[in-house]
Motif scaffolding. Sequence first.
Motif, short mmCIF file in Angstrom:
data_model
loop_
_atom_site.label_atom_id
_atom_site.label_comp_id
_atom_site.label_asym_id
_atom_site.label_seq_id
_atom_site.Cartn_x
_atom_site.Cartn_y
_atom_site.Cartn_z
N GLY A 85 -29.93 -36.00 -56.35
CA GLY A 85 -29.58 -37.42 -56.32
C GLY A 85 -28.08 -37.65 -56.17
N ASP A 86 -27.32 -36.60 -56.49
CA ASP A 86 -25.87 -36.71 -56.45
C ASP A 86 -25.33 -36.55 -55.02
OD1 ASP A 86 -23.36 -37.00 -57.59
OD2 ASP A 86 -23.06 -34.83 -57.66
N LEU A 87 -26.21 -36.06 -54.16
CA LEU A 87 -25.76 -35.76 -52.79
C LEU A 87 -25.20 -37.00 -52.08
CD1 LEU A 87 -28.24 -33.24 -51.20
CD2 LEU A 87 -25.74 -33.06 -51.34
N GLY A 88 -25.91 -38.11 -52.30
CA GLY A 88 -25.45 -39.35 -51.65
C GLY A 88 -24.04 -39.66 -52.06
N ALA A 89 -23.77 -39.54 -53.36
CA ALA A 89 -22.42 -39.82 -53.87
C ALA A 89 -21.42 -38.86 -53.25
CB ALA A 89 -22.41 -39.70 -55.40
N ARG A 90 -21.85 -37.60 -53.13
CA ARG A 90 -20.96 -36.59 -52.51
C ARG A 90 -20.62 -36.97 -51.08
NH1 ARG A 90 -19.98 -32.08 -54.75
NH2 ARG A 90 -21.11 -31.50 -56.65
N ILE A 91 -21.66 -37.41 -50.39
CA ILE A 91 -21.42 -37.78 -48.99
C ILE A 91 -20.51 -39.00 -48.93
CG2 ILE A 91 -22.50 -38.64 -46.88
CD1 ILE A 91 -24.81 -36.76 -47.44
N HIS A 92 -20.76 -39.92 -49.87
CA HIS A 92 -19.90 -41.10 -49.92
C HIS A 92 -18.46 -40.70 -50.13
CE1 HIS A 92 -22.37 -44.58 -49.38
NE2 HIS A 92 -23.30 -44.07 -50.17
N SER A 93 -18.22 -39.76 -51.07
CA SER A 93 -16.84 -39.37 -51.32
C SER A 93 -16.31 -38.58 -50.14
CB SER A 93 -16.72 -38.60 -52.64
OG SER A 93 -17.43 -37.38 -52.53
N GLY A 94 -17.22 -37.84 -49.48
CA GLY A 94 -16.81 -37.13 -48.27
C GLY A 94 -16.36 -38.11 -47.21
N VAL A 95 -17.15 -39.19 -47.09
CA VAL A 95 -16.80 -40.22 -46.10
C VAL A 95 -15.47 -40.85 -46.47
CG1 VAL A 95 -17.43 -42.50 -45.22
CG2 VAL A 95 -19.16 -40.71 -45.42
N ALA A 96 -15.30 -41.12 -47.78
CA ALA A 96 -14.05 -41.74 -48.23
C ALA A 96 -12.88 -40.83 -47.90
CB ALA A 96 -14.12 -42.03 -49.73
N ALA A 97 -13.06 -39.51 -48.16
CA ALA A 97 -11.99 -38.56 -47.88
C ALA A 97 -11.69 -38.53 -46.40
CB ALA A 97 -12.38 -37.17 -48.38
N GLU A 98 -12.77 -38.54 -45.60
CA GLU A 98 -12.61 -38.51 -44.15
C GLU A 98 -11.87 -39.76 -43.68
OE1 GLU A 98 -12.87 -37.45 -40.17
OE2 GLU A 98 -13.10 -36.29 -42.01
N ARG A 99 -12.25 -40.89 -44.29
CA ARG A 99 -11.61 -42.15 -43.94
C ARG A 99 -10.12 -42.10 -44.28
NH1 ARG A 99 -15.46 -46.36 -46.35
NH2 ARG A 99 -16.86 -46.46 -44.56
N ALA A 100 -9.84 -41.60 -45.50
CA ALA A 100 -8.44 -41.52 -45.95
C ALA A 100 -7.65 -40.63 -45.00
CB ALA A 100 -8.38 -40.98 -47.37
N ALA A 101 -8.27 -39.50 -44.60
CA ALA A 101 -7.58 -38.58 -43.71
C ALA A 101 -7.32 -39.25 -42.36
CB ALA A 101 -8.42 -37.31 -43.52
N ARG A 102 -8.36 -40.00 -41.92
CA ARG A 102 -8.22 -40.67 -40.62
C ARG A 102 -7.10 -41.71 -40.68
NH1 ARG A 102 -13.87 -42.05 -39.30
NH2 ARG A 102 -13.42 -43.96 -40.42
N GLU A 103 -7.07 -42.44 -41.84
CA GLU A 103 -6.02 -43.45 -41.99
C GLU A 103 -4.65 -42.80 -42.08
OE1 GLU A 103 -8.94 -46.66 -44.12
OE2 GLU A 103 -7.29 -45.80 -45.31
N ALA A 104 -4.60 -41.65 -42.76
CA ALA A 104 -3.33 -40.94 -42.87
C ALA A 104 -2.87 -40.49 -41.50
CB ALA A 104 -3.48 -39.73 -43.80
#
Length: 249
Positions: free
Chosen positions: A76-95
């Motif tokens: 059940g935690d996978l979704g959260a992991r993917i969400h944080s992965g997406v957030a990290a990806e987004r942050a990297a993209r913004e950076a």
Amino acid sequence: MNDAHEHGQQEQHERLRELLGAHVLGHLVAPEADAVRAHLDGCAGCRAEVAELEPLVARLDAVDPTHLDERPSPAGDLGARIHSGVAAERAAREARAREDERAAARHRSRRRTTLLAAAAAVVVVALASGIALGRASAPQPPAVPLEAISLEVDGPGQQGEGGIELESAGLVAHTWGTELRFVGTGFEEGVVYRAAFRDSGGRLTPAGEFLGTGAAEMSCQLQSALLRPEVVAVVVTDAEGETVLSSEV
Ligand SMILES: [Zn+2]
């Protein structure tokens, strides 16, 4: 559509959104899998989220699990992991976007500097050629017709050692008025002196003021709007209004 219905939809959206991670990983089973699919049909926001998550699934396959959190995580935690992965990806993209923007700004600034330097060079060239042209083609400045006058030193204490001494004095008749020029020393340092021209009616027209420089020689050019033919006398007074120089002209 009533509020309760909207509220229910919103709740369903929030609940199913948490399952989107598991959904893209194919970890959902009925009835949740069906509920998510049905919700996706009607929710553009969740469809967009899935579209963002899907490219990450391939990447997750390459992730070394030992680099993930130390705790073994429930499915059940996978979704959260993917969400944080997406957030990290987004942050990297913004950076990256910010870095690109900074690089572009540096480039713009370099270009501006280059343009400024080029513009300055053009100005320098223009000035240099202006000076060259000036030297080559400017006529000799017309000699100013200076009418020499005998400007007398008046007043007690002005004459003699340390007093006012004039090297030269003269008037220049201009179309716009009259100019008094003189070179001299001994005007008390820091004292304001005033020059004026007197006309035949006895009126004084100011011709400007100057600051005494003591023993240092000074060269003064004092101007008035009174035309030369009107001027019958030149008078220079000190701070007390005492006449220190005068001349009938
Ligand atoms: Zn939704």
